[in-house]
Scaffold this active site. Sequence first.
Site, PDB file in Angstrom:
ATOM      1  N   CYS A  19       1.421  -1.494   0.008  1.00  0.00           N
ATOM      2  CA  CYS A  19       0.085  -0.116   0.235  1.00  0.00           C
ATOM      3  C   CYS A  19       0.987   1.029   0.071  1.00  0.00           C
ATOM      4  CB  CYS A  19      -0.757   0.116   1.137  1.00  0.00           C
ATOM      5  SG  CYS A  19       0.486  -0.099   3.045  1.00  0.00           S
ATOM      6  N   HIS A  48       5.615  -4.512   8.602  1.00  0.00           N
ATOM      7  CA  HIS A  48       5.954  -6.040   9.803  1.00  0.00           C
ATOM      8  C   HIS A  48       6.195  -6.974   7.851  1.00  0.00           C
ATOM      9  CE1 HIS A  48       4.120  -4.675  13.361  1.00  0.00           C
ATOM     10  NE2 HIS A  48       5.086  -5.160  13.253  1.00  0.00           N
ATOM     11  N   HIS A  81       4.667   2.035  11.846  1.00  0.00           N
ATOM     12  CA  HIS A  81       3.133   1.455  12.641  1.00  0.00           C
ATOM     13  C   HIS A  81       3.037   2.877  13.927  1.00  0.00           C
ATOM     14  CE1 HIS A  81       5.056  -2.272  11.273  1.00  0.00           C
ATOM     15  NE2 HIS A  81       3.849  -2.103  11.276  1.00  0.00           N
ATOM     16  N   GLU A 133       1.355  -0.922  16.914  1.00  0.00           N
ATOM     17  CA  GLU A 133      -0.238   0.626  16.247  1.00  0.00           C
ATOM     18  C   GLU A 133      -0.346   1.085  16.997  1.00  0.00           C
ATOM     19  OE1 GLU A 133      -3.116   1.642  13.651  1.00  0.00           O
ATOM     20  OE2 GLU A 133      -2.059   0.466  12.789  1.00  0.00           O
ATOM     21  N   CYS A 201      -7.714   1.218   7.476  1.00  0.00           N
ATOM     22  CA  CYS A 201      -7.349   2.338   6.500  1.00  0.00           C
ATOM     23  C   CYS A 201      -7.551   1.658   4.858  1.00  0.00           C
ATOM     24  CB  CYS A 201      -5.651   2.332   6.550  1.00  0.00           C
ATOM     25  SG  CYS A 201      -5.242   1.294   4.955  1.00  0.00           S
ATOM     26  N   SER A 230      -0.455  -7.713  10.910  1.00  0.00           N
ATOM     27  CA  SER A 230      -1.870  -7.820  11.206  1.00  0.00           C
ATOM     28  C   SER A 230      -2.540  -8.131  10.305  1.00  0.00           C
ATOM     29  CB  SER A 230      -2.280  -6.775  12.234  1.00  0.00           C
ATOM     30  OG  SER A 230      -3.520  -6.579  12.290  1.00  0.00           O
TER      31      SER A 230
END
Length: 316
Positions: A19, A48, A81, A133, A201, A230
């Site tokens: 992203c 991650h 994060h 986060e 998001c 995640s």
Amino acid sequence: MTTPAMPQEILLAEPRGFCAGVDRAIEIVEKALAKFGRPIYVRHEIVHNTYVVNDLKERGAIFIEELDDVPPGATLVFSAHGVSQAIQKEAARRGFQIFDATCPLVTKVHVEVAKLHKEGYEFIMIGHKGHPEVEGTMGQLESGIHLVEDVADVAKVQPSQTDKLAVVTQTTLSVDDAADITAAVVARFPLIKKPKMQDICYATQNRQDAVKVMSPQVDIVIVVGSPTSSNSNRLREVAKKLGTESYMVDHADELKPEWFEGRSRVGLTAGASAPEVLVKAVIDRIKALGAVSVRKMDGIEETVKFPLPKGLKLDA
């Protein structure tokens, strides 16, 4: 005895993989290495994904958790994060050259928390305990943020007042789970203030929506992503909830031939921190097991691009 049929077709989710926030975070480390030389220190894994982190390590990035591990005068990058106010202040006090790779969509949540806190609000945060986060967002304030991980947690929250209460969300949650927990929060605290736009998001939403469309069309879903990711874990859960067997792999070597026995169509996607090179390796491995065609789904084309921090243009 007949041999079980192996996969014939791979259906590729669209969108999948990187992203804009991940692209930006990785580019910040790459540009810092190019401009200032090695080593560049990064607090926590920049994103991650094992492959990405190992690649940057080879190029001169050193990943740390404690600021004590960063030498005086070093260049330090905060991960995508986000970090707490305490870490930001301590890093500035130590005089590091700092570049903040926090995803702008996470920063948006931090800004909202700071603004509403000044107006006297307490917060309920929906997220996973221990995720960086969540620690970063909760660390924007010294107190007044209550974490809930599931619907059952909502009943246990004891804010000091309910007149000024707001809800915020980890950006990489399951859209459906977050909606269920938010509904429980609103049922208990009907006057709670919700964000104008949901905190989850756009990329997390788009990848989950693509899996929802893909899952009923395939016999098995493979998600490329690291165990610590995640949003990658949520993609696997989305497929599983829809009744499609699903597995998450960090790299192609983790694929097991028995997963594909008797399954002619394989759905393939990747978490927002997983690079396309890993997807291609998984495609090659499934082809080696018998798949003969790869078809890309129609899906949303993402055009979001986030600017780099000042001071990282190579000609600056």
